[in-house]
Enzyme design. Sequence first.
Site: not given
Ligand code: NOJ
Ligand code: CA
Length: 703
Positions: A502, A484, A508
């Site tokens: 990312e 993020e 995800e």
């Molecule tokens: C968003 C992240 O992209 C992910 O990889 C992570 O598991 C969760 N936030 C919790 O921090």
């Molecule tokens: Ca994320």
Amino acid sequence: MKTVFSILVVFIYSFSFSQSYTISSPDKRIRLEFVHTPVGQPTYNLHFQQQAVVSIGALGFLINEDKGFVRHLALVSVDSSFVDNNWEPVWGEERSIRNNYRQLAVTLQQKDEKQLLLRIVFRLFDKGLGFRYEFPQQPNLQYFVVKDELTSFVLGGDHKAWWIPGDYDTNEYPYSVSKLSEVDAFAAGNATEISTRKVFAAKGVQTPLMMKTDKGLYINIHEAALVNYPAMQLEVETGTNAGTVLKSHIVPDAVGNKAYLKAPFNTPWRVINVSDKATDILASRIILNLNEPSAIKNTSWIKPQKFVGVWWEMHVGKSTWDYAGTQNASTTGAEAKPSGKHGATTANVKRYIDFASKNGIQGVLVEGWNTGWEDWFGKWKEEVFDFVTPYPDYDVKELHQYAASKGVKIIMHHETSGSATNYDRRMDSAYRFMKNNGYDAVKTGYVGKIIPRGEWHDGQWMVNHYNRAAEKTAGYEIMLDAHEPVRPTGLHRTWPNWMASEAARGNEFNAWSKGNPPAHETILPFTRLMGGPMDYTPGIFEIKMNAYDPAKKEQVHTTLAKQLALYVTMYSPLQMAADLVENYEKHLDAFEFIKQVAVDWDSTVYLEAEPGSYLTIARKAKGKNDWFIGAITNEAGRTANISFAFLPAGKEYEAIIYKDGKDANWEKNPKAYEIAKVKVNTKSKVPVILAPGGGAAIHIRPL
Ligand code: NOJ
Ligand code: CA
């Protein structure tokens, strides 16, 4: 550095007293013309062969001081130079990178009493243009506030574009494809389901923006070296010339200002990659070339690697980040009762360590190891995590020892819940804790609204925060993977410990949302990855989430074979094998590809590509004679006719092809795969059938 200075500029005094100066790219295919208009306004034109890419794009600034840099600017000097050298990245898609450009630098000065100075520097490469603004040291300009940057990109038409909405706070969107005039950012797909949207305009889009003209020209706009300045998004013009003009829109701060600067200051580079071949866009190294060399002298501790993790199991709902299993509980740590579903237990982490050790995987990411997860989500709370207090069932010391005994490193996780102020205050103690306990890599995260409240993920304040984290972790010899953050701009050249981010919609989303459509991974290399490696977290073998709960409808929108191909097509020196280890145990023959695939490369050959459709890339493993190929397609099946001409002549190889099974299909039959072996040499041509939403991964090794 071989630098030849020469004045190449040609004065063209037209009757209207426009002055224009032209340079060509080293291969002469691209032409940049700087035009100083009769009203003293700086503008530029860019041509690829005979086609206009940008015509009379505006340049300039509004600043708080006075009139800024818009019109009535005198042209003080113009000079040009030529550079051709090579440099070696610490890790990368190739061992050596050529930096070859012609430069044109113009100095402008306000005609009024303040006589403020502004320099604009253009660098023209074979694959495109970079330009930046420089505010030199000068008596009448010290501290100043940028109200707006006026850069515009006046395109030759209303091009097709692959875009995500202009959102100050998240880039986790699926891509829309449309004519620029048809951009409707408000209507575009839901962002993150976990963050707050701040889409700045119906016609706002983010960079990297990939476009294609009716004549088949590929144009990509992004920026390089985003330091102490907000990210640039783009506003698409409406009205008579709808869709043909893009205006830079730099992200504001909490009170609406854009940037607080002190002269001397150089802005990030605005970058336009252009070619008649889509593969050239991927092969361009302009963004890296425009970044500063490594700020880290000894880089021996920076290690490209693969990792597994106690991670996907939380995303699919098998276990939880928090110990008590009750998000929003008021108790934490020792006061809380264990739910029995906590993922980051000592025993579970050992299972991942064992698997990693057995399979030559260097790292194990562990999320949910520390207190705070009960109370982190959507609260906009300043103090949540302290980054040093483990849950009672996670034994830091024991796991340190255990991992060390197995030759594996645990990767730290710091979710900040958007509270960058809290993280800033705690960075030193958190990094010291890491070093004392054997961690040398950290994954950070910035889910939710930012604190300081009113700031955005993509504003100047946060850009400085992410860069500070890169510099601080470098000081502690820690490798960094940011989730993020603002999208990357090639800063991994300067901070090679910042190995991945990312900053886009990762795998995800397939676990708990409508997911990423099959075309997604064919677009990302042309958009998000233009700025740097992505922690996409590939390697999901259990494609359908109903494996965890029969009621679940979510799924990964690819075949299993395509998940393997992503290790080659989605470049990153830090690659996760994201699935649960028990899922890998069921398909160890397919897992063999993940085990073997390299994460650092001597060279890369982009065999074929079309954004949104398909992509085939071959890469040579660093220091080895093994090659790896990834081929992927969108929802349409296709045959990738792979030519092995990139192999050196006179040598024989074995190619192990991991491909979609006969009736594979991302939706109906995603797990059908086959593994075939063929002999290949430089003359071989092998057709490989890719299923709808499918792909193929090939390991080529010398016989
Ligand atoms: C968003 C992240 O992209 C992910 O990889 C992570 O598991 C969760 N936030 C919790 O921090
Ligand atoms: Ca994320």
